[in-house]
Design an enzyme around this catalytic site. Structure first.
Site, PDB file in Angstrom:
ATOM      1  N   ARG A 222      45.703  55.601  52.275  1.00 54.22           N
ATOM      2  CA  ARG A 222      44.449  54.955  52.913  1.00 54.22           C
ATOM      3  C   ARG A 222      43.128  54.950  51.903  1.00 54.22           C
ATOM      4  O   ARG A 222      42.752  54.041  51.764  1.00 54.22           O
ATOM      5  CB  ARG A 222      44.190  55.483  54.223  1.00 54.22           C
ATOM      6  CG  ARG A 222      42.984  54.921  54.943  1.00 54.22           C
ATOM      7  CD  ARG A 222      42.714  55.305  56.341  1.00 54.22           C
ATOM      8  NE  ARG A 222      42.055  54.472  56.944  1.00 54.22           N
ATOM      9  CZ  ARG A 222      41.481  54.603  58.640  1.00 54.22           C
ATOM     10  NH1 ARG A 222      41.958  55.825  58.898  1.00 54.22           N
ATOM     11  NH2 ARG A 222      40.817  53.839  58.925  1.00 54.22           N
TER      12      ARG A 222
ATOM     13  N   ARG B 133      32.465  61.080  43.582  1.00 55.31           N
ATOM     14  CA  ARG B 133      31.878  60.422  44.880  1.00 55.31           C
ATOM     15  C   ARG B 133      32.562  59.919  45.924  1.00 55.31           C
ATOM     16  O   ARG B 133      32.079  59.893  47.159  1.00 55.31           O
ATOM     17  CB  ARG B 133      30.667  59.459  44.271  1.00 55.31           C
ATOM     18  CG  ARG B 133      29.461  59.576  43.321  1.00 55.31           C
ATOM     19  CD  ARG B 133      28.548  60.552  44.097  1.00 55.31           C
ATOM     20  NE  ARG B 133      28.022  59.950  45.071  1.00 55.31           N
ATOM     21  CZ  ARG B 133      26.844  59.259  45.026  1.00 55.31           C
ATOM     22  NH1 ARG B 133      26.545  58.989  43.860  1.00 55.31           N
ATOM     23  NH2 ARG B 133      26.299  58.618  45.933  1.00 55.31           N
TER      24      ARG B 133
ATOM     25  N   ASN C  60      44.932  60.435  49.839  1.00 53.19           N
ATOM     26  CA  ASN C  60      46.042  59.930  50.540  1.00 53.19           C
ATOM     27  C   ASN C  60      45.947  58.327  50.218  1.00 53.19           C
ATOM     28  O   ASN C  60      45.186  57.672  49.757  1.00 53.19           O
ATOM     29  CB  ASN C  60      45.835  60.269  51.949  1.00 53.19           C
ATOM     30  CG  ASN C  60      44.613  59.674  52.728  1.00 53.19           C
ATOM     31  OD1 ASN C  60      44.452  58.729  52.548  1.00 53.19           O
ATOM     32  ND2 ASN C  60      43.957  60.567  53.753  1.00 53.19           N
TER      33      ASN C  60
ATOM     34  N   GLN D 263      32.610  72.740  32.586  1.00 54.76           N
ATOM     35  CA  GLN D 263      31.647  72.711  31.276  1.00 54.76           C
ATOM     36  C   GLN D 263      30.928  73.995  31.413  1.00 54.76           C
ATOM     37  O   GLN D 263      30.306  74.543  30.138  1.00 54.76           O
ATOM     38  CB  GLN D 263      30.511  71.581  31.199  1.00 54.76           C
ATOM     39  CG  GLN D 263      31.217  70.222  30.739  1.00 54.76           C
ATOM     40  CD  GLN D 263      30.344  69.178  30.506  1.00 54.76           C
ATOM     41  OE1 GLN D 263      29.274  69.059  30.899  1.00 54.76           O
ATOM     42  NE2 GLN D 263      30.775  68.208  29.723  1.00 54.76           N
TER      43      GLN D 263
ATOM     44  N   ARG E 292      36.946  49.633  43.048  1.00 51.78           N
ATOM     45  CA  ARG E 292      36.919  49.944  41.641  1.00 51.78           C
ATOM     46  C   ARG E 292      37.706  49.153  40.956  1.00 51.78           C
ATOM     47  O   ARG E 292      37.822  49.242  39.642  1.00 51.78           O
ATOM     48  CB  ARG E 292      37.391  51.494  41.743  1.00 51.78           C
ATOM     49  CG  ARG E 292      36.729  52.586  42.228  1.00 51.78           C
ATOM     50  CD  ARG E 292      35.078  52.599  41.828  1.00 51.78           C
ATOM     51  NE  ARG E 292      34.470  53.800  42.536  1.00 51.78           N
ATOM     52  CZ  ARG E 292      33.148  54.193  42.052  1.00 51.78           C
ATOM     53  NH1 ARG E 292      32.338  53.225  41.479  1.00 51.78           N
ATOM     54  NH2 ARG E 292      32.405  55.048  42.584  1.00 51.78           N
TER      55      ARG E 292
END
Lengths: 209, 209, 209, 209
Positions: free
Chosen positions: A143, A63, A141, A74, A152
């Site tokens: 940033r 995402r 990258n 798969q 996260r």
């Protein structure tokens, strides 16, 4: 990256700007970080092999759109529910762990039975659970990596992608310590917290900045 | 969109440029399409509610990065394997269909048993199969939509995302017929085919242009 | 936008989710803004006609990459240095204003002389000064607009693009007051300032948060 | 890049996939190119120092949005119209060249006069012509570079950005010959032409494919 940042404010050519001492590079990078002038961080890019994560986790990872992905398909690769991820909350409860493990085994049997009947892999995979492991090559990258780490590495992020983010950050720090010295969740980087999550193990009661 | 395209080549202001007859608009859009001048198509954007697709399909859909997504989260929303997608190749074979249906039912039982033991939804969902249905709100501009239709209306695309792409194209044609008159797989739009897929039902033997 | 945000946390279908009272919409949007959950803001997109800005300003504007632009081309449209922007610092100083105005007039003479000699417009334009006016059609979604307003409504931003940003924000507030209620430079939105600019008219001495 | 591409279709881990002979790499890259499977090309990224191009050219270059730029700022760096680009069509005509050169000299005088009066550089630059030279650091991945070369190596592209594109392509071919073997305008890569430009020196009369 530092030379690119200096270029914006200098009349010199790039060759001359590349000649910097490490102390200068450090001061410049710290300044850019403080001021939020993040665009020079885009010139450095990093490629990771991510293996053994669940499809639940990869669905979240992809995402992040300012990045490049090549993922094991798969549709074409034979699925193997034997390779899968067990959530710690399940591993801790023997009854849950047994149920989980038996179900994953059953998933493998059903998958193999379907393909044996001539069902194509791309359709048999509809029975594969989220836990099944996948592999990706990911390029981002610096940033975007700093942005991903903000989101996260947070305690509120789902545990598996948080573990992946920490491993990626660890790798980044080995090859580019200056760029990733201050990286991670907002609480670790600048002592702020937008989440206000009352169950946060770090800020019980939900500190908000 | 047509006024924006005209702006590039005209000394007039935008207000004046908006005054176009439908025939002119049509000719201009056709010209842009032929020449591959696609950037004005970005000014028109479209938002879709996509419901009842499988997580296998949504994982592919969100790989299109020049778009915006809001997706029902399996972390927070209770999973319900009763709502799922059955691949036609499985539905056609009674023995496969039975096996598939029983397995999805079992997935529901295991999911509910795990949450009953106190396993959080975000971990119980690791047992949910790819077939389980999801919902998304998707926003894309017309340029990206035309690109998605090129890839996903192709016979080689996976059947479920192809079906989604056709439904989206149908909606687009209702509200913006001129923009999407020529849209779909390359074979339909300009008679070419980069795939060279020998099993293509449209070009058996694998036409390549 | 609010329905898309609700979708992530709800088992209901989109149709049902669209049924919200204004108070609920407001609370949800405020919550998303506070938590920094910005992705639902991408579903709303806005198209502007920007006319009479200098090429100095347009060169900055198009650096925002998550946006779509159609700009009047100096390659094809006859240049007219008569239409130009005078910086206030120059307009205030009569001697400077006279010099500026004469120079712009001279630019027009040279441009016309070159084209009269058969030099193509795309080359004659090399004499056109940054002050010469241009036109663009710009499309951005609300998330990117909020980001642009953070950067460009700041006192440190260049005065012309700051003026454009304020005009765009004013338009946004007319058509979508809820989305843009809290918008602008960080000092206005959340009382912080990453710049630390000692000459800031708002924070003399360079407040830093 | 080749290992990432193989990953999509293989059950092996990345370490094993990295072990390829050059012939295999070549065949794989050619296959990806033919089929238009371009996403693995994103894993390789390239950083360029571009110096001595005009602001007319840089304004076009930065319109490519899937890239990262750091550009010398006319707000902060003293402008010097002495460093500028002369279009060949002007250089060829002595009278035009003289007019052009005198005008650029005049631009320098006016710029210096304005700054001597206390006008800030960010406003004095409004007199600087498009011809004035600038510097950028540009980072793009191979997929975007191939796209840029398709557009900008075309005879219809403006001559200065075409020259820049050819120089970038030359550099790319030195460090990554396999990736950029087939690169450039569509006429050179696959013998097609979307432009249909009647004055094309390559296809007089305007070949269209």
């Amino acid at each position: 990256m530092a030379a690119a940042a200096r270029l914006c404010y200098s009349a010199s050519g790039v060759e001359a700007l590349l000649d910097m001492e490490e102390g200068e590079v450090r001061r410049l990078i710290e300044l850019l970080r403080e001021r939020g002038h993040e665009s020079p961080f885009e010139h450095a890019s990093f490629t990771f092999a991510v293996e053994g994560i669940s499809r639940a986790c990869s669905h979240q990872l992809v995402r992040h759109r300012l990045a490049s992905y090549s993922q094991q398909s798969q549709r074409w690769v034979r699925g193997d529910p034997g390779e899968h991820v067990v959530p710690p909350s399940i591993a801790r409860v023997p009854e849950a762990a047994r149920l989980f493990s038996e179900f994953l085994e059953r998933a493998g049997e059903v998958y193999r039975a379907l393909t044996a009947m001539g069902i194509p892999r791309e359709d048999a995979r509809y029975v594969l659970p989220n836990a099944v492991a996948t592999r990706l090559v990911v390029t981002m990258n610096a940033r975007e990596l700093l942005h991903v780490f903000r989101l996260r590495c947070c305690q509120r992020a789902q545990w598996e992608i948080r573990a992946v983010a920490y491993l990626m950050l660890k790798e980044c720090r080995q090859v580019a310590p200056l760029l990733f010295e201050k990286a991670g969740a907002p609480c670790e980087v600048d002592g702020t917290c937008p989440e206000g999550w009352v169950e946060c193990p770090r800020y019980p009661g939900g500190r908000r900045s």
